[in-house]
Write a protein that holds these residues in place. Sequence first.
Motif, PDB file in Angstrom:
ATOM      1  N   ILE A   1      -8.634 -18.423  31.400  1.00 56.32           N
ATOM      2  CA  ILE A   1      -7.481 -18.169  30.540  1.00 56.32           C
ATOM      3  C   ILE A   1      -6.717 -19.478  30.381  1.00 56.32           C
ATOM      4  CG2 ILE A   1      -5.396 -16.807  30.194  1.00 56.32           C
ATOM      5  CD1 ILE A   1      -6.513 -14.788  32.259  1.00 56.32           C
ATOM      6  N   ILE A   2      -6.501 -19.872  29.144  1.00 52.35           N
ATOM      7  CA  ILE A   2      -5.771 -21.110  28.847  1.00 52.35           C
ATOM      8  C   ILE A   2      -4.476 -20.747  28.130  1.00 52.35           C
ATOM      9  CG2 ILE A   2      -5.815 -23.302  27.607  1.00 52.35           C
ATOM     10  CD1 ILE A   2      -8.892 -23.239  27.904  1.00 52.35           C
ATOM     11  N   VAL A   3      -3.352 -21.171  28.687  1.00 50.57           N
ATOM     12  CA  VAL A   3      -2.036 -20.892  28.098  1.00 50.57           C
ATOM     13  C   VAL A   3      -1.723 -21.955  27.062  1.00 50.57           C
ATOM     14  CG1 VAL A   3       0.427 -20.643  28.536  1.00 50.57           C
ATOM     15  CG2 VAL A   3      -1.245 -19.800  30.210  1.00 50.57           C
ATOM     16  N   GLU A   4      -1.318 -21.526  25.885  1.00 48.20           N
ATOM     17  CA  GLU A   4      -0.936 -22.448  24.824  1.00 48.20           C
ATOM     18  C   GLU A   4       0.578 -22.494  24.718  1.00 48.20           C
ATOM     19  OE1 GLU A   4      -3.060 -21.018  21.376  1.00 48.20           O
ATOM     20  OE2 GLU A   4      -4.767 -22.328  21.837  1.00 48.20           O
ATOM     21  N   GLY A   5       1.142 -23.697  24.737  1.00 48.16           N
ATOM     22  CA  GLY A   5       2.586 -23.859  24.635  1.00 48.16           C
ATOM     23  C   GLY A   5       3.280 -23.650  25.975  1.00 48.16           C
ATOM     24  N   GLU A   6       4.599 -23.638  25.923  1.00 45.61           N
ATOM     25  CA  GLU A   6       5.410 -23.466  27.133  1.00 45.61           C
ATOM     26  C   GLU A   6       5.219 -22.064  27.700  1.00 45.61           C
ATOM     27  OE1 GLU A   6      10.128 -23.544  28.526  1.00 45.61           O
ATOM     28  OE2 GLU A   6       9.585 -23.380  26.415  1.00 45.61           O
ATOM     29  N   LEU A   7       5.085 -21.971  29.007  1.00 45.43           N
ATOM     30  CA  LEU A   7       4.982 -20.676  29.684  1.00 45.43           C
ATOM     31  C   LEU A   7       6.359 -20.282  30.194  1.00 45.43           C
ATOM     32  CD1 LEU A   7       3.342 -18.334  30.844  1.00 45.43           C
ATOM     33  CD2 LEU A   7       2.843 -19.755  32.838  1.00 45.43           C
ATOM     34  N   VAL A   8       6.884 -19.159  29.675  1.00 43.91           N
ATOM     35  CA  VAL A   8       8.208 -18.701  30.106  1.00 43.91           C
ATOM     36  C   VAL A   8       8.077 -17.860  31.377  1.00 43.91           C
ATOM     37  CG1 VAL A   8       9.105 -18.723  27.755  1.00 43.91           C
ATOM     38  CG2 VAL A   8       8.120 -16.603  28.661  1.00 43.91           C
ATOM     39  N   SER A   9       9.189 -17.766  32.096  1.00 45.87           N
ATOM     40  CA  SER A   9       9.279 -16.879  33.267  1.00 45.87           C
ATOM     41  C   SER A   9       8.162 -17.132  34.276  1.00 45.87           C
ATOM     42  CB  SER A   9       9.264 -15.406  32.816  1.00 45.87           C
ATOM     43  OG  SER A   9      10.296 -15.146  31.891  1.00 45.87           O
ATOM     44  N   ILE A  10       7.975 -18.396  34.634  1.00 46.32           N
ATOM     45  CA  ILE A  10       6.889 -18.778  35.547  1.00 46.32           C
ATOM     46  C   ILE A  10       6.917 -18.017  36.871  1.00 46.32           C
ATOM     47  CG2 ILE A  10       6.076 -20.708  36.985  1.00 46.32           C
ATOM     48  CD1 ILE A  10       6.470 -22.524  34.566  1.00 46.32           C
ATOM     49  N   PRO A  11       8.089 -17.731  37.467  1.00 45.60           N
ATOM     50  CA  PRO A  11       8.063 -16.992  38.747  1.00 45.60           C
ATOM     51  C   PRO A  11       7.338 -15.650  38.666  1.00 45.60           C
ATOM     52  CG  PRO A  11      10.214 -17.976  38.438  1.00 45.60           C
ATOM     53  CD  PRO A  11       9.470 -18.180  37.146  1.00 45.60           C
ATOM     54  N   TYR A  12       7.305 -15.038  37.479  1.00 52.44           N
ATOM     55  CA  TYR A  12       6.616 -13.754  37.352  1.00 52.44           C
ATOM     56  C   TYR A  12       5.096 -13.929  37.385  1.00 52.44           C
ATOM     57  CZ  TYR A  12      11.039 -11.469  36.495  1.00 52.44           C
ATOM     58  OH  TYR A  12      12.308 -10.974  36.651  1.00 52.44           O
ATOM     59  N   ILE A  13       4.606 -15.081  36.933  1.00 54.71           N
ATOM     60  CA  ILE A  13       3.177 -15.367  37.062  1.00 54.71           C
ATOM     61  C   ILE A  13       2.829 -15.612  38.523  1.00 54.71           C
ATOM     62  CG2 ILE A  13       1.324 -16.947  36.417  1.00 54.71           C
ATOM     63  CD1 ILE A  13       2.319 -15.051  34.182  1.00 54.71           C
ATOM     64  N   GLU A  14       3.676 -16.343  39.208  1.00 50.19           N
ATOM     65  CA  GLU A  14       3.458 -16.567  40.638  1.00 50.19           C
ATOM     66  C   GLU A  14       3.476 -15.239  41.396  1.00 50.19           C
ATOM     67  OE1 GLU A  14       5.367 -21.056  40.928  1.00 50.19           O
ATOM     68  OE2 GLU A  14       6.687 -19.318  41.161  1.00 50.19           O
ATOM     69  N   MET A  15       4.347 -14.322  40.982  1.00 51.91           N
ATOM     70  CA  MET A  15       4.377 -12.985  41.578  1.00 51.91           C
ATOM     71  C   MET A  15       3.049 -12.268  41.351  1.00 51.91           C
ATOM     72  SD  MET A  15       6.761  -9.746  40.450  1.00 51.91           S
ATOM     73  CE  MET A  15       8.295 -10.589  40.767  1.00 51.91           C
ATOM     74  N   THR A  16       2.543 -12.318  40.123  1.00 51.27           N
ATOM     75  CA  THR A  16       1.268 -11.674  39.805  1.00 51.27           C
ATOM     76  C   THR A  16       0.149 -12.211  40.684  1.00 51.27           C
ATOM     77  OG1 THR A  16       1.946 -11.303  37.505  1.00 51.27           O
ATOM     78  CG2 THR A  16      -0.419 -11.269  37.968  1.00 51.27           C
ATOM     79  N   LEU A  17       0.070 -13.522  40.800  1.00 53.80           N
ATOM     80  CA  LEU A  17      -0.966 -14.142  41.613  1.00 53.80           C
ATOM     81  C   LEU A  17      -0.832 -13.733  43.076  1.00 53.80           C
ATOM     82  CD1 LEU A  17      -0.950 -17.744  40.079  1.00 53.80           C
ATOM     83  CD2 LEU A  17      -2.551 -15.889  39.583  1.00 53.80           C
ATOM     84  N   ASP A  18       0.396 -13.600  43.550  1.00 50.40           N
ATOM     85  CA  ASP A  18       0.628 -13.203  44.939  1.00 50.40           C
ATOM     86  C   ASP A  18       0.161 -11.774  45.187  1.00 50.40           C
ATOM     87  OD1 ASP A  18       2.180 -12.263  47.386  1.00 50.40           O
ATOM     88  OD2 ASP A  18       2.739 -14.374  47.346  1.00 50.40           O
ATOM     89  N   VAL A  19       0.494 -10.856  44.251  1.00 48.58           N
ATOM     90  CA  VAL A  19       0.048  -9.464  44.406  1.00 48.58           C
ATOM     91  C   VAL A  19      -1.478  -9.400  44.398  1.00 48.58           C
ATOM     92  CG1 VAL A  19       0.049  -7.164  43.370  1.00 48.58           C
ATOM     93  CG2 VAL A  19       2.165  -8.500  43.426  1.00 48.58           C
ATOM     94  N   MET A  20      -2.106 -10.119  43.484  1.00 49.37           N
ATOM     95  CA  MET A  20      -3.570 -10.128  43.424  1.00 49.37           C
ATOM     96  C   MET A  20      -4.169 -10.628  44.743  1.00 49.37           C
ATOM     97  SD  MET A  20      -4.020 -11.654  39.545  1.00 49.37           S
ATOM     98  CE  MET A  20      -5.819 -11.670  39.558  1.00 49.37           C
ATOM     99  N   LYS A  21      -3.562 -11.665  45.307  1.00 48.81           N
ATOM    100  CA  LYS A  21      -4.063 -12.226  46.566  1.00 48.81           C
ATOM    101  C   LYS A  21      -3.922 -11.237  47.705  1.00 48.81           C
ATOM    102  CE  LYS A  21      -3.726 -16.383  49.435  1.00 48.81           C
ATOM    103  NZ  LYS A  21      -3.050 -17.697  49.599  1.00 48.81           N
ATOM    104  N   ARG A  22      -2.804 -10.485  47.727  1.00 52.48           N
ATOM    105  CA  ARG A  22      -2.596  -9.493  48.798  1.00 52.48           C
ATOM    106  C   ARG A  22      -3.669  -8.408  48.769  1.00 52.48           C
ATOM    107  NH1 ARG A  22       2.944  -9.349  50.456  1.00 52.48           N
ATOM    108  NH2 ARG A  22       3.778 -11.476  50.219  1.00 52.48           N
TER     109      ARG A  22
END
Length: 433
Positions: free
Chosen positions: A197-218
Motif C-alpha cells: 500500500i502506497i500513500v499518496e500525499g500527506e497522511l492525516v491523523s498519523i497516530p490512528y495509523i500507529e494505533m491500527t498497526l499496534d492492534v494488528m501486532k497484538r
Amino acid sequence: MTTKDIHNGDPIAIQPVSRPVSGCIVPPGSKSITNRALIVAALADGVSKLQGTLDSDDTRVMLESLERLGIQWEKLDDSVISISGCGGKIPVSNADLWLENSGTSIRFLTALCSAGHGEFTLDGNKRMRERPIVDLVNALNELGVEARCSLGNNCPPVTIRGAGLPGGTVHIAGNLSSQYLSGLLMTAPYAQEPLEIIVEGELVSIPYIEMTLDVMKRFGVEVETEDLQSYRIRPQRYKGCSYLIEPDASAASYFFAAAAITGGEVTIPGLSRNAMQGDVHFVDVLEEMGCVVTWNDQSITLQGRPLQGIEVDMNAISDTAQTLAAVAVFAEGPTRIRNVAHMRIKETDRVAAVVTELKRLGIRADEHDDGYTIHPGPVKPACVQTYDDHRMAMSFSLIGLKYPGIEIADPGCTAKTYPNYFEDLEKFCASAR
C-alpha cells in the motif's frame, strides 16, 4: 439533569460551577480501538475476549453488521465481548449493512467485505451519504475488487462484488481520512498474495495509523513500513486473544479541559504517555497554554492554571480540536488552530460549525480553510446547535461550566460515542457547585 432530559431530544441547560472542579474519572473504552479490535477479532482464528469495549451507537452498528456477515459474538457484560473469528473467510455471500453515521465502521467494513465472496452493500444516514469514500473504493478497484459508489457521488452507499482480495500494489490518498488506509491494512493479511500500500500525499491523523498497526501486532500480524508512507503485508493470520482496550482519550479531553477552564485538577486512570491513542497528547497542548501535567505509569493528572492563547497544528489530534476551541474562549489572547481541514468531512463540517456556534455565543471567531482563530471575550446566553455531532455537544458544554445560560441542543447525539457523557460531567462537577 436526568437520562430522560438528555435523550428526549430537548435542549439541556449546563449549570455553572462556583469552584474549580477536581476529581478522578475513568471515561468509557476507546471507540477507535474498540472498532479496530472488533474487525481484527472477526477475521482471526479462534475466539477473542475484548475487555473494556465501548458501548455506543458507533460500536453497536459495527457489531450488528458483523452479525449480518455471519460473525458470532456474545456480550459477557457491559464492557466485555467474546467474538468468534471467521479465519478470514466471511461466512455469508450477501449482506446489506447499515452504519448510521459511523465513519470507522463503514470504512473498515468496506475493506473487510472486499475479502469476501459475493455481494455486499454498505449504507448510512443522510450525513453519511455526504461523506467521501471514493478513495477507498478506487483503491479496491485498483486491486481487482469490483467496488462502486452506488449513487455516483463518491459517497455511500457502496456496493462490493468480489471473489476475495487479490494482492499486488495499491495507491491510496492520505489527505482526507486515515480510516481508508486503516481499513485496508487490517484486511490486507487475508489478501491472496502479498500486498503493498502506497500513500499518496500527506497522511492525516498519523497516530490512528500507529494505533491500527499496534492492534494488528497484538493479534499476531506484522506490517513492514519505514516511513508510514508505504506498507508491505504478506499473507498472515490473526490469532484470537484476550485484549484490553484503553479508556477513550478523546473523551478524556473534555475532563482535562474542564479542569483547565475552571483552574481545577483531574486525574484520568488507564492512560499514560505510552497509550496507543494520540489524543492523550491533548494535555501537551493544554500545558503549552499554561496548565501543569503529571504523567504517571497508569494515569495522567492535569492542574488548571491561567491560560494563554497559542497557535497549534492539531492535524494529528483533530478529534480534540473542538475541545480546544472551548478552552480558547477562556485564554488570554487569541488561539489559532490549524491544519485540520479534514475535519470538514466528519459528522458535520466541524470547522464551520465551531465558528458558527462561537459567534452565536458572542465570541469572535475567524474561519480559515484549514481551521479557525478564536478571540476570547465575554459569552452571552444561547442554545448551541450540535448538528448531530457528538463532539459539538460535548465540547461546547464546557463553556457552560463558567457562563450561565448555555444550553446544548440535541444532547442525545453523544450516544454516538459517549452515551453517559452528561451524567458523568454532572457527577464530576457536583462537588464544585
